[in-house]
Design a protein around this motif. Sequence first.
Motif, PDB file in Angstrom:
ATOM      1  N   ASN A   1       0.535  38.066 -38.760  1.00 44.59           N
ATOM      2  CA  ASN A   1       0.317  39.448 -37.836  1.00 44.59           C
ATOM      3  C   ASN A   1       1.522  38.941 -36.425  1.00 44.59           C
ATOM      4  OD1 ASN A   1      -0.763  38.021 -36.440  1.00 44.59           O
ATOM      5  ND2 ASN A   1      -1.437  38.932 -35.185  1.00 44.59           N
ATOM      6  N   VAL A   2       2.032  37.928 -36.983  1.00 44.41           N
ATOM      7  CA  VAL A   2       2.862  37.605 -35.355  1.00 44.41           C
ATOM      8  C   VAL A   2       4.353  37.786 -35.698  1.00 44.41           C
ATOM      9  CG1 VAL A   2       3.068  36.020 -33.846  1.00 44.41           C
ATOM     10  CG2 VAL A   2       1.435  36.264 -33.932  1.00 44.41           C
ATOM     11  N   PHE A   3       5.087  38.392 -34.998  1.00 39.71           N
ATOM     12  CA  PHE A   3       6.549  38.162 -35.531  1.00 39.71           C
ATOM     13  C   PHE A   3       7.718  37.753 -35.334  1.00 39.71           C
ATOM     14  CE2 PHE A   3       4.769  41.280 -37.343  1.00 39.71           C
ATOM     15  CZ  PHE A   3       4.831  41.012 -38.634  1.00 39.71           C
ATOM     16  N   ALA A   4       8.843  37.103 -35.194  1.00 45.92           N
ATOM     17  CA  ALA A   4       9.851  36.536 -34.116  1.00 45.92           C
ATOM     18  C   ALA A   4      11.402  36.337 -34.256  1.00 45.92           C
ATOM     19  CB  ALA A   4       9.122  35.128 -33.139  1.00 45.92           C
ATOM     20  N   VAL A   5      11.896  36.306 -33.439  1.00 50.19           N
ATOM     21  CA  VAL A   5      13.250  36.377 -34.534  1.00 50.19           C
ATOM     22  C   VAL A   5      13.868  35.719 -32.675  1.00 50.19           C
ATOM     23  CG1 VAL A   5      13.062  37.644 -36.185  1.00 50.19           C
ATOM     24  CG2 VAL A   5      14.387  38.388 -33.686  1.00 50.19           C
ATOM     25  N   THR A   6      15.661  35.125 -32.698  1.00 48.48           N
ATOM     26  CA  THR A   6      16.290  34.960 -32.282  1.00 48.48           C
ATOM     27  C   THR A   6      18.047  36.174 -32.699  1.00 48.48           C
ATOM     28  OG1 THR A   6      15.900  33.132 -30.920  1.00 48.48           O
ATOM     29  CG2 THR A   6      17.897  33.575 -30.692  1.00 48.48           C
ATOM     30  N   THR A   7      18.037  36.017 -32.085  1.00 50.43           N
ATOM     31  CA  THR A   7      19.555  37.454 -32.803  1.00 50.43           C
ATOM     32  C   THR A   7      20.523  36.502 -32.559  1.00 50.43           C
ATOM     33  OG1 THR A   7      20.167  38.215 -30.706  1.00 50.43           O
ATOM     34  CG2 THR A   7      18.663  39.663 -32.280  1.00 50.43           C
ATOM     35  N   LEU A   8      21.594  36.695 -33.554  1.00 48.78           N
ATOM     36  CA  LEU A   8      23.343  35.679 -33.328  1.00 48.78           C
ATOM     37  C   LEU A   8      23.798  36.563 -33.262  1.00 48.78           C
ATOM     38  CD1 LEU A   8      22.183  33.736 -36.756  1.00 48.78           C
ATOM     39  CD2 LEU A   8      21.417  32.928 -34.513  1.00 48.78           C
TER      40      LEU A   8
ATOM     41  N   TRP B   1       6.521  40.008 -31.327  1.00 46.55           N
ATOM     42  CA  TRP B   1       5.513  40.601 -31.031  1.00 46.55           C
ATOM     43  C   TRP B   1       4.037  40.499 -32.227  1.00 46.55           C
ATOM     44  CZ3 TRP B   1      10.012  40.678 -33.054  1.00 46.55           C
ATOM     45  CH2 TRP B   1      10.262  41.677 -35.054  1.00 46.55           C
ATOM     46  N   ARG B   2       3.491  41.292 -31.834  1.00 48.54           N
ATOM     47  CA  ARG B   2       2.472  40.884 -32.562  1.00 48.54           C
ATOM     48  C   ARG B   2       1.879  42.378 -33.308  1.00 48.54           C
ATOM     49  NH1 ARG B   2      -3.331  41.445 -30.029  1.00 48.54           N
ATOM     50  NH2 ARG B   2      -3.390  42.456 -32.159  1.00 48.54           N
ATOM     51  N   ALA B   3       1.598  42.628 -34.754  1.00 54.25           N
ATOM     52  CA  ALA B   3       0.897  43.202 -34.933  1.00 54.25           C
ATOM     53  C   ALA B   3      -0.760  44.078 -34.675  1.00 54.25           C
ATOM     54  CB  ALA B   3       1.173  43.560 -36.756  1.00 54.25           C
TER      55      ALA B   3
END
Length: 244
Positions: free
Chosen positions: A17-24, A242-244
């Motif tokens: 349920n957890v989502f994470a990114v770093t944009t390029l 963020w988390r769902a």
Amino acid sequence: MINSKNWLTPEWPVPGNVFAVTTLRTGGFSEGGYQSLNPALHVGDNPEVVMRNRARISELLDLPAEPVWLQQVHGNTVIDAAQADGLSAADASFTNQAGVVCAVLTADCLPVLLCSRDGLSVAAVHAGWRGLLDGVITNTVNVLHGKDLLVWLGPAIGSAAFEVGAEVRSAFLAKSIRFGAAFTESHDGKWLADIYALARIDLASVGINQVYGGGFCTVTDADRFYSFRRDKQTGRMASLIWRA
């Protein structure tokens, strides 16, 4: 979440349920030194183009809400992203609520993402050396009440490129002798600092050892990353969780 050439997806064992990114820096609309996916309004880029980039990021990532952007000041203040009112002067945010997107902007400083193992709490930290020294990471850990935390270290300046004065090393050593392991003597009284090692030492001091990521260098990887030290006038990457 689909992997993309326009962002990094952390490799860490967080709940589903957890989502994470770093944009390029690819996939957006900015030009010149800001090319192309710059989401930072404070760096001199065209504000209308920056807002298009932010909308593009939200679309690409299917974000549940607009990220909670911060007025980053190289300090140690941590805010509750769900309670943010306007642009808060802080260098970290956390949330215990679903659908709230914590965000930090970096271009050499270290983005640190945190998640409780149960997936109920997440946080994002902007950690330059000043913030690290002043305890922004440990303050964030404390706000999360010392839960069983997973940590991911995003793209930052590499140790071979991060030359600092002796006063920086001395300030860290005054805080703890353990930080000495993160410095290598360079020349003319200068030192090379490993910002990833500084963060790991800091996290270990508060009992956090499940640390992933690291090993990037924003200065030398110009195709993927913005770097203030390399280019001076440049954009920023966004690290989001963020988390769902």
